[in-house]
Design an enzyme around this catalytic site. Structure first.
Site, mmCIF file in Angstrom:
data_model
loop_
_atom_site.group_PDB
_atom_site.id
_atom_site.type_symbol
_atom_site.label_atom_id
_atom_site.label_comp_id
_atom_site.label_asym_id
_atom_site.label_seq_id
_atom_site.Cartn_x
_atom_site.Cartn_y
_atom_site.Cartn_z
ATOM 1 N N GLY A 33 1.534 -1.054 0.333
ATOM 2 C CA GLY A 33 -0.062 0.240 -0.113
ATOM 3 C C GLY A 33 0.716 1.391 0.166
ATOM 4 O O GLY A 33 1.793 1.572 -1.013
ATOM 5 N N LYS A 136 8.424 -14.948 16.885
ATOM 6 C CA LYS A 136 8.531 -16.163 17.508
ATOM 7 C C LYS A 136 9.824 -16.689 16.311
ATOM 8 O O LYS A 136 10.272 -17.978 16.970
ATOM 9 C CB LYS A 136 7.071 -17.535 16.458
ATOM 10 C CG LYS A 136 7.528 -18.635 17.128
ATOM 11 C CD LYS A 136 6.397 -19.687 16.514
ATOM 12 C CE LYS A 136 6.388 -20.637 17.352
ATOM 13 N NZ LYS A 136 5.446 -21.957 16.890
ATOM 14 N N HIS A 289 7.273 9.028 55.979
ATOM 15 C CA HIS A 289 6.706 7.831 56.143
ATOM 16 C C HIS A 289 5.199 7.946 55.224
ATOM 17 O O HIS A 289 4.223 8.236 55.932
ATOM 18 C CB HIS A 289 6.428 7.014 57.229
ATOM 19 C CG HIS A 289 7.314 6.795 58.289
ATOM 20 N ND1 HIS A 289 7.612 5.493 57.594
ATOM 21 C CD2 HIS A 289 8.364 7.040 59.439
ATOM 22 C CE1 HIS A 289 9.588 5.675 58.279
ATOM 23 N NE2 HIS A 289 9.635 6.447 59.469
#
Length: 538
Positions: A33, A136, A289
């Site tokens: 394309g 893969k 804290h």
């Protein structure tokens, strides 16, 4: 060895220059394309995939690369004789480099006028299939899914004649990560669609929380340990973090950040960001804290720090300090007199950095994406726009607490109304209380905290602790403003702050005993306003 590459991208940035570097090495270019036309227009020899496969694109481009000549070329193991024999038998050549970035699904659904049909058409089929095939088979195929990877691949080809195994594996991991984010975005969107078919106007009605949520986070670093040394830990961030958040900070010097440094640093930074430098001036927040133990504004960062530190010098020891303005040497000199774990600011002057070098263990963070003069509040989207808490095998998910109170929101409920100066103090106290753990009681005056009571099981204990803290710091509470993050359930808490010297109180209201508390305020000559909004922080 790369002999053939297939390129098909939505984002055309840099693809021509990359393809030119491939072609210069004699690599055959396949494409589809718009990408094929772009490469051809640039004078590159390119083979359309339809010509390569002998099968035309069909179904408006939905089917173009789903072909054995494409996937066989990507999946064939070059070290397995049977694979090579099979593709040779069917006239399939190997494809050694794949460059695919998927359709812009996320960008499409982010548009306000996106219809369901628009979203569905941007679900890429061929792209993810090719990426999975190539990833893969990473031992033999390199797969590029981001423009930022072009340079690494091209440089290795030019310097070594091949893409290294380590790079191919890293590219494969990045490819599967991209597929996971892509499929997660599709699942999040589709499972949030409230009704099908959509209304006649085509607008998509979506629920705030999808039926399945697919959060994705990227690991920034392993941490030495978690909250305690026997716990392991790591830091992750959103793939697209909000600008001006702590995970975008650059560490300029100091020891490695710990789990607790990051948790407390985030509390300090988010609080100081809520002070807009245009309206509020310089702001300083000191956190210990997870709770602010000192917050103040001033004409300079040095003034803001001095006022914030004076609230509770004992708790400030070993604290996290954050500023909403760039730091200068004068402020750094003051800060350096105390033990500080982490220092956070948008930026630092050269003189300030020179002074800080003497404090080699001090962790110094700059958040350059924070825009001075604009608190980055309420601009988040996706998971960056959610507050998430882990519980057992589940998650509690809510929107961020970005509510900001204005003078017009204050409802006077007592006979005495606060003065203009007191209204400013009340709004300041209310903003600080938003970042204090519940139950929260905050005494303030003149743009600074005087006493903070945090995280107690009863509100009256928080009130007592806040007044005790002020006394320990030799700070007078006479005429102060007090914020309570939730309503006073009884008048006893109101009496404690009145006894301490408070002149005005801001609280949400909504208790069944509101009348009793209001009467107590009138009795004590205190002005009180209701917000109609609470700010629990657990």
């Amino acid at each position: 060895m790369i002999r053939r590459a297939l390129l098909s991208v939505s984002d055309k940035t840099g693809v021509v220059a990359f393809a030119e570097r491939l072609a210069a090495r004699g690599i055959e270019l396949l494409s589809t394309g718009g990408t094929a036309r772009l490469l051809a227009d640039a004078g590159l020899a390119v083979v359309e995939v339809a010509d390569y496969t002998g099968f035309p694109e069909m179904l408006d481009g939905r089917v173009k690369t789903l072909h054995p000549k494409v996937h066989g070329g990507l999946l064939a193991r070059r070290d397995v004789a049977a694979h090579i024999a099979a593709i040779d038998k069917h006239g399939i050549g190997t494809i050694d480099l794949l460059v695919v970035d998927l359709y812009p699904f996320e960008a499409t659904v982010a548009k306000a006028d996106c219809t369901l049909d628009d979203a569905v058409e941007q679900i890429d089929i061929g792209g993810p299939a090719m990426v999975r095939s190539a990833a893969k088979n990473w031992k033999h195929v390199a797969v590029v899914t981001e423009t930022s990877q072009y340079e690494r691949v091209a440089t290795e080809l030019e310097s070594a004649g091949a893409v290294s195994e380590a790079t191919r594996f890293a590219l494969a991991v990045a490819a599967f990560d991209r597929i996971a984010r892509y499929d997660g975005a599709i699942s999040d969107y589709l499972s949030s669609v409230a009704s099908v078919p959509p209304p006649a106007d085509g607008a998509v009605r979506r629920t705030a929380y999808p039926a399945q949520s697919n959060p994705v986070f990227v690991k920034l670093q392993d941490l030495r340990y978690g909250e305690n040394p026997h716990q392991s830990a790591a830091l992750y961030r959103d793939p697209s973090p909000r600008a001006g958040t702590l995970v975008t900070a650059r560490q300029l010097q100091g020891k490695e950040l710990s789990y607790n440094n990051l948790a407390d640093g985030d509390a300090a930074w988010e609080c100081v960001k809520s002070f807009d430098v245009r309206d509020d001036g310089a702001a300083c927040v000191i956190v210990k804290h997870a709770n602010p133990c000192g917050v103040a504004t001033g004409s300079t960062t040095a003034e803001a720090y001095a006022k914030a530190f004076a609230t509770d010098p004992v708790s400030a020891f070993g604290g996290i300090i954050a500023f909403n303005r760039p730091l200068d040497a004068t402020t750094v000199e003051s800060v350096s007199k105390q033990f500080v774990e982490v220092l956070i600011a948008p930026s630092y002057s050269d003189d300030a950095l020179a002074l800080l070098k003497g404090k080699t263990n001090l962790r110094v963070l700059a958040v350059p994406s924070f825009v001075a003069g604009r608190a980055d509040i309420g601009t988040a989207s996706g998971w960056s726009g959610l507050d998430v808490k882990r519980i057992g095998s589940g998650l509690l998910v809510q929107s961020l607490d970005t509510h900001r109170l204005t003078r017009d929101d204050l409802r006077v409920v007592t006979r005495k109304a606060p003065t203009d100066a007191q209204r400013d103090d009340l709004l300041f106290a209310w903003r600080v209380a938003t970042f204090v753990k519940s139950n929260a009681i905050v005494f303030c005056a003149d743009g600074r905290t005087l006493g903070v009571g945090a995280g107690q099981m009863s509100r009256i204990d928080s009130a007592r602790i806040a007044s005790i803290k002020a006394g320990q710091a030799n700070l007078s509470l006479h005429g102060s403003a007090v914020a309570s993050d939730a309503f006073f359930p009884f008048r006893d808490g109101l009496d404690v702050v009145a006894d301490a010297g408070a002149a005005c109180v801001i609280q949400p209201g909504g208790s069944v005993r509101d009348g009793e508390v209001i009467a107590a305020a009138d009795e004590r000559g205190i002005a009180m306003v209701f917000t109609g909004v609470r700010h629990f922080r657990h």
